[in-house]
Design an enzyme around this catalytic site. Structure first.
Site, mmCIF file in Angstrom:
data_model
loop_
_atom_site.group_PDB
_atom_site.id
_atom_site.type_symbol
_atom_site.label_atom_id
_atom_site.label_comp_id
_atom_site.label_asym_id
_atom_site.label_seq_id
_atom_site.Cartn_x
_atom_site.Cartn_y
_atom_site.Cartn_z
ATOM 1 N N ARG A 239 5.318 2.078 0.553
ATOM 2 C CA ARG A 239 5.396 2.359 -1.041
ATOM 3 C C ARG A 239 3.639 1.560 -1.897
ATOM 4 O O ARG A 239 3.657 0.602 -1.632
ATOM 5 C CB ARG A 239 6.008 2.178 -3.058
ATOM 6 C CG ARG A 239 7.390 3.073 -1.885
ATOM 7 C CD ARG A 239 7.125 4.509 -2.545
ATOM 8 N NE ARG A 239 8.501 5.229 -2.439
ATOM 9 C CZ ARG A 239 8.965 5.859 -1.376
ATOM 10 N NH1 ARG A 239 7.268 6.215 -0.326
ATOM 11 N NH2 ARG A 239 10.121 6.602 -0.789
ATOM 12 N N GLU A 268 0.939 8.498 -8.207
ATOM 13 C CA GLU A 268 0.803 9.022 -6.983
ATOM 14 C C GLU A 268 0.641 10.627 -7.939
ATOM 15 O O GLU A 268 1.706 10.900 -8.783
ATOM 16 C CB GLU A 268 1.522 9.360 -5.980
ATOM 17 C CG GLU A 268 1.323 8.234 -4.931
ATOM 18 C CD GLU A 268 1.982 8.615 -3.880
ATOM 19 O OE1 GLU A 268 2.712 9.083 -4.401
ATOM 20 O OE2 GLU A 268 2.259 7.296 -3.060
ATOM 21 N N HIS A 287 0.247 10.937 0.402
ATOM 22 C CA HIS A 287 1.609 10.713 0.825
ATOM 23 C C HIS A 287 1.861 11.256 2.003
ATOM 24 O O HIS A 287 3.398 12.145 1.016
ATOM 25 C CB HIS A 287 2.549 10.257 -0.492
ATOM 26 C CG HIS A 287 3.200 9.824 -0.361
ATOM 27 N ND1 HIS A 287 4.293 8.925 -1.343
ATOM 28 C CD2 HIS A 287 4.704 9.891 0.380
ATOM 29 C CE1 HIS A 287 5.209 8.221 -0.723
ATOM 30 N NE2 HIS A 287 5.371 9.074 0.856
HETATM 31 P P1 NDP Z 1 14.178 0.229 6.338
HETATM 32 O O1 NDP Z 1 15.900 -0.013 5.844
HETATM 33 O O2 NDP Z 1 14.729 0.539 7.914
HETATM 34 O O3 NDP Z 1 12.972 -1.134 6.563
HETATM 35 C C1 NDP Z 1 12.926 -1.075 5.481
HETATM 36 C C2 NDP Z 1 12.447 -2.939 5.787
HETATM 37 O O4 NDP Z 1 11.799 -3.953 4.375
HETATM 38 C C3 NDP Z 1 13.319 -3.590 6.549
HETATM 39 O O5 NDP Z 1 13.316 -4.514 7.669
HETATM 40 C C4 NDP Z 1 13.648 -4.670 5.226
HETATM 41 O O6 NDP Z 1 13.417 -6.323 6.239
HETATM 42 C C5 NDP Z 1 11.945 -5.137 4.672
HETATM 43 N N1 NDP Z 1 11.991 -5.532 3.672
HETATM 44 C C6 NDP Z 1 12.990 -5.882 2.577
HETATM 45 N N2 NDP Z 1 12.270 -7.063 1.783
HETATM 46 C C7 NDP Z 1 11.279 -7.690 2.387
HETATM 47 C C8 NDP Z 1 10.540 -8.899 2.150
HETATM 48 N N3 NDP Z 1 10.666 -8.872 0.700
HETATM 49 N N4 NDP Z 1 9.475 -8.849 2.543
HETATM 50 C C9 NDP Z 1 9.037 -8.003 3.780
HETATM 51 N N5 NDP Z 1 10.201 -6.595 4.238
HETATM 52 C C10 NDP Z 1 10.738 -6.758 3.430
HETATM 53 O O7 NDP Z 1 14.196 1.171 5.951
HETATM 54 P P2 NDP Z 1 12.390 1.946 7.048
HETATM 55 O O8 NDP Z 1 11.893 1.575 8.069
HETATM 56 O O9 NDP Z 1 13.885 3.819 6.994
HETATM 57 O O10 NDP Z 1 11.951 3.395 5.237
HETATM 58 C C11 NDP Z 1 10.763 1.849 4.619
HETATM 59 C C12 NDP Z 1 9.729 2.592 3.543
HETATM 60 O O11 NDP Z 1 8.963 3.080 4.059
HETATM 61 C C13 NDP Z 1 10.560 2.870 2.775
HETATM 62 O O12 NDP Z 1 11.582 2.112 1.774
HETATM 63 C C14 NDP Z 1 9.415 4.280 2.091
HETATM 64 O O13 NDP Z 1 9.581 3.617 0.790
HETATM 65 C C15 NDP Z 1 8.359 4.038 3.299
HETATM 66 N N6 NDP Z 1 8.383 5.090 4.292
HETATM 67 C C16 NDP Z 1 7.302 5.820 3.091
HETATM 68 C C17 NDP Z 1 7.087 6.977 4.306
HETATM 69 C C18 NDP Z 1 5.512 8.197 3.591
HETATM 70 O O14 NDP Z 1 5.754 9.100 3.402
HETATM 71 N N7 NDP Z 1 4.771 6.710 3.691
HETATM 72 C C19 NDP Z 1 8.163 7.874 4.753
HETATM 73 C C20 NDP Z 1 9.631 7.867 4.705
HETATM 74 C C21 NDP Z 1 9.454 5.856 4.208
HETATM 75 P P3 NDP Z 1 14.495 -7.170 6.125
HETATM 76 O O15 NDP Z 1 15.939 -6.283 6.292
HETATM 77 O O16 NDP Z 1 14.477 -8.207 6.593
HETATM 78 O O17 NDP Z 1 15.248 -7.301 4.246
#
Ligand code: NDP
Length: 322
Positions: A239, A268, A287
């Site tokens: 994001r 956006e 996006h």
């Molecule tokens: P997941 O929930 O599987 O992964 C999210 C990750 O974010 C987890 O590994 C989590 O790690 C990490 N995270 C949370 N807090 C922190 C932190 N403080 N520092 C570093 N990492 C952190 O979600 P997805 O992989 O399915 O999706 C991730 C994101 O991708 C979505 O939330 C969305 O915003 C974005 N997205 C964008 C798209 C696009 O079109 N560009 C399409 C789809 C998704 P931990 O568990 O250790 O906290």
């Protein structure tokens, strides 16, 4: 029961909703975002809401909906546009679309990384504008993945799928950061859990795939970029608000980092006169992470089924744990 759909969605999703015979549907049937006043009016009295990531579902919308609203289904895996505390307080259930968009988003992340580090948009432009005069040993050089260190911020579903796709390019080492080590996610890539500062200092490529939360907002800032190598490449497909864009601009202009590729920005769409768009070493996409026909179709069906399950008070295919 009545449901409100805030956007034109793939026909498969709309068919799943309308053929179920569970609710009547009112829809903002346009590719363009619904005006706020129409959203507030449309949601009033509805039992279900199917929304997209550009709709801010905050207290005002929830108040406008009233006490009938029991289910919100978002056509996204990101939920940063939803006022989750307020939603939880009201006992509203939330459906979202994880997993089915992981491959498409990881693929786009890799495409953006390669386009950025090998300067593809700039090269294409040079062919068109006559800048390609002859083969030149020092011209249009970039950075390759072979032997590199890749740092992934957020080794979740998409982060792992990116690592999986980058590994065959000959990446030497993967680093990752997150709220805690995830050895079960990391083992396939022998990825090392490191603090954010160390990830910035040691990575040749930084790929941001975390969710946007209060903890991740603005973490890629001046301090972060100042630690990165001058030859490093920064990619964000999570994001826009994870990045401080002013700091990124300065890092790119000053040569603190080599290049950046962004699929997500703040705001956006990014205004066409935004300073980042004037930089040759910044590749910006609108996006499109999950934008394959098959993925968007599957997302719409999952979002429809989440909404229907919520309305019927059954278990959802993909329910967000609040
Ligand atoms: P997941 O929930 O599987 O992964 C999210 C990750 O974010 C987890 O590994 C989590 O790690 C990490 N995270 C949370 N807090 C922190 C932190 N403080 N520092 C570093 N990492 C952190 O979600 P997805 O992989 O399915 O999706 C991730 C994101 O991708 C979505 O939330 C969305 O915003 C974005 N997205 C964008 C798209 C696009 O079109 N560009 C399409 C789809 C998704 P931990 O568990 O250790 O906290």
């Amino acid at each position: 029961m009545q449901a409100f759909v805030t956007r034109r969605i793939p026909r498969e999703g709309l068919a799943a909703l309308s053929q179920a015979g569970v609710c009547s549907i009112q829809q903002w049937d346009s590719d363009e975002p619904i005006p706020r006043s129409e959203l507030l009016a449309g949601v009033a009295g509805k039992h279900g809401l199917l929304c997209v990531l550009s709709d801010q579902i905050d207290k005002e919308v929830l108040d406008a909906a009233g006490s009938n609203l029991k289910t919100i289904s978002t056509l996204s895996v990101g939920v940063d546009h939803l006022a989750l505390e307020e939603i939880k307080k009201r006992g509203i259930r939330v459906g979202y679309t994880p997993d089915i968009l992981t491959d498409a988003t990881a693929e786009l992340s890799v495409a953006l990384l390669l386009a950025t580090c090998r300067r593809l948009p700039e090269s294409v432009e040079e062919v068109k504008n006559g800048g390609w005069t002859t083969w030149k040993p020092l011209w249009m050089c970039g950075y390759g993945l072979s032997g590199s260190t890749v740092g992934i911020i957020g080794l979740g579903r998409i982060g792992q799928a990116v690592a999986c796709r980058l590994k065959p390019f000959g990446v030497k080492k993967f680093l990752y950061t997150g709220s805690r080590p995830k050895p079960e996610n990391a083992v396939e890539f022998q990825a090392e859990f490191v603090p954010l500062a160390k990830l910035a200092e040691e990575s040749d490529f930084v790929v941001v795939t975390c969710s946007l939360t209060p903890d991740t907002k603005g973490v890629c800032n001046k301090d972060f970029f100042s630690r990165m190598k001058k030859t490093s490449v920064f990619i964000n497909t999570s994001r826009g608000a994870v990045v401080n864009q002013e700091d990124l601009y300065q890092a790119l202009v000053s040569g603190q980092i080599a290049a950046a590729g962004l699929d997500v920005t703040t705001p956006e769409p990014l205004p066409t006169d935004h300073p980042l768009l004037s930089l040759k070493n910044c590749v910006i996409l609108p996006h499109i992470g999950s934008a394959t026909y098959a993925t968007r179709s599957a997302m719409s069906v999952l979002a429809a089924n989440n909404l229907l399950a919520g309305l019927k008070e059954e278990s959802m295919p993909s329910e967000l744990q609040l």
